[in-house]
Write a protein that holds these residues in place. Structure first.
Motif, short mmCIF file in Angstrom:
data_model
loop_
_atom_site.label_atom_id
_atom_site.label_comp_id
_atom_site.label_asym_id
_atom_site.label_seq_id
_atom_site.Cartn_x
_atom_site.Cartn_y
_atom_site.Cartn_z
N ARG B 111 0.83 -1.22 0.00
CA ARG B 111 0.00 0.00 0.00
C ARG B 111 0.86 1.26 0.00
O ARG B 111 0.54 2.24 -0.69
CB ARG B 111 -0.91 -0.03 1.25
N LEU B 112 1.97 1.26 0.76
CA LEU B 112 2.88 2.41 0.75
C LEU B 112 3.34 2.70 -0.67
O LEU B 112 3.45 3.86 -1.09
CB LEU B 112 4.10 2.15 1.64
N HIS B 113 3.61 1.63 -1.42
CA HIS B 113 4.06 1.78 -2.80
C HIS B 113 2.96 2.35 -3.69
O HIS B 113 3.13 3.38 -4.35
CB HIS B 113 4.51 0.41 -3.34
N ASP B 114 1.79 1.70 -3.67
CA ASP B 114 0.73 2.08 -4.61
C ASP B 114 0.08 3.41 -4.24
O ASP B 114 -0.24 4.21 -5.12
CB ASP B 114 -0.37 1.00 -4.63
N ILE B 122 7.62 -3.96 -5.10
CA ILE B 122 6.19 -4.25 -5.02
C ILE B 122 5.89 -5.74 -5.21
O ILE B 122 4.97 -6.28 -4.57
CB ILE B 122 5.38 -3.37 -6.02
N ASP B 123 6.66 -6.41 -6.05
CA ASP B 123 6.42 -7.85 -6.26
C ASP B 123 6.71 -8.63 -4.98
O ASP B 123 5.95 -9.53 -4.59
CB ASP B 123 7.29 -8.39 -7.40
N VAL B 124 7.81 -8.29 -4.31
CA VAL B 124 8.15 -8.95 -3.05
C VAL B 124 7.08 -8.68 -2.00
O VAL B 124 6.63 -9.60 -1.29
CB VAL B 124 9.54 -8.49 -2.54
N ALA B 125 6.63 -7.43 -1.90
CA ALA B 125 5.63 -7.08 -0.89
C ALA B 125 4.34 -7.85 -1.12
O ALA B 125 3.73 -8.37 -0.18
CB ALA B 125 5.38 -5.57 -0.91
N ARG B 126 3.90 -7.93 -2.39
CA ARG B 126 2.64 -8.65 -2.67
C ARG B 126 2.79 -10.15 -2.44
O ARG B 126 1.87 -10.80 -1.96
CB ARG B 126 2.19 -8.37 -4.11
N GLY B 169 -3.03 -3.37 -4.12
CA GLY B 169 -3.16 -4.35 -5.20
C GLY B 169 -3.24 -5.79 -4.72
O GLY B 169 -2.96 -6.72 -5.47
N VAL B 170 -3.60 -5.98 -3.46
CA VAL B 170 -3.72 -7.33 -2.90
C VAL B 170 -5.20 -7.61 -2.63
O VAL B 170 -5.80 -6.93 -1.79
CB VAL B 170 -2.90 -7.47 -1.60
#
Lengths: 197, 197
Positions: B111-114, B122-126, B169-170
């Motif tokens: 969420r911080l990213h988006d 972002i891929d690692v976070a998701r 995005g999750v």
């Protein structure tokens, strides 16, 4: 109490250290982490997060080193290592959260990279480590112990990955108050070290 | 009690939510985070980590949302929201650590990213978010509440960034037990939502 352990883990060491300081006997079961024993049954039934340490006691299974310190301190430590009043409990908890977050993402991650080859942005981890150490040094220049006027599990939770931060290329040279605090912990009766310390 | 607050922060929201559920009055001071107010004096004297929330009460200043929940629950929540016996305290603490670590590094970072353009993989976070959600869904398929047989601050600490994970995005589509748990929390008397929920 039974501890599922890995000798080189600072998170397992902090549990062993608190048991030693309190004189509480604990049965150590070493896990084969390089062989992936923590990611298979029966360990994933003990901890779905597939991590160590895990503590078993009287039919209770606990994961997360900070939560395990809380359990042992409340069960065996009287009101010294984790006082139960709202202010003391929250003041100690603030530093348990630093162990779980800033220390893990700073000196912890830097060591995972250098010592265990984990995929980590090493520059970011070291930068976080130094930002944290500057804050801790300023705090420890004014306070003998992290949370209260005496040693608590806040000190036990935060010390290990700071004291072995050189294994992640982070030196404590510029942080004399942090060094003095580590030495105070090392002088506590029944202190035991971990490899690299 | 005085809360230094930012409306879009899930960490501030969880403090407001617990106060609402307990019927405890709290004075809200909104901080200008886009303007960097949290990184300047006088806030850095309140919290050297330059973060919100911060709680002030009776001359005590506390940082970290999880530690603040512990304080409020022990001071105002009787033995319901955070029982003080060793097993209950550690069982709740396990999930406070998940809020501080896995939730922050998964759905929180995504969420911080988006939403705020923060530099995050972002891929690692998701990926971390979905690994966590799978564990939580299996746990919540067998348990109504995260830690004990009734709602505790474990649920309050973990829910916010899960419930707004779509802002990173999750999606929760594949996690029906997590969705049902969020709905149970939303039905608690005096529940208040946060923006995006």
């Amino acid at each position: 109490m039974k501890l599922y352990n890995f000798e080189l883990s600072g998170n397992c060491y902090k549990v062993r250290l608190l048991c030693a300081l309190l004189g509480v006997p604990v049965e150590i079961t070493d896990m084969d982490l390089p062989g992936g024993e923590h990611q298979r049954s029966p360990h994933i039934e003990r901890n779905a997060f597939t991590q160590i340490p895990v503590l078993e006691d009287n039919g209770v299974t606990l994961r997360d080193s900070q939560a395990i310190l809380i359990y042992i301190a409340r069960k065996w430590g009287g009101d010294t290592w984790l006082p139960a009043d709202a202010v003391s409990l929250a003041t100690v908890a603030q530093w348990l959260m630093v162990a779980e977050n800033e220390i893990a993402r700073g000196p912890g991650d830097a060591r995972l990279h250098d010592k265990f080859g984990r995929a980590v942005d090493i520059d970011v981890a070291r930068e976080k480590a130094h930002r944290l150490l500057a804050i801790m040094d300023a705090h420890l220049a004014r306070n003998e112990w992290l949370a209260l006027g005496h040693p608590t599990i806040a000190d036990i939770a935060c010390m290990p990955y700071i004291a072995i931060s050189h294994e992640g290329g982070v030196t404590l040279e510029r942080y004399p108050a942090v060094q003095a605090w580590i030495n105070r912990i090392k002088k506590l009766p029944n202190f035991i070290p971990m490899p690299g310390m």
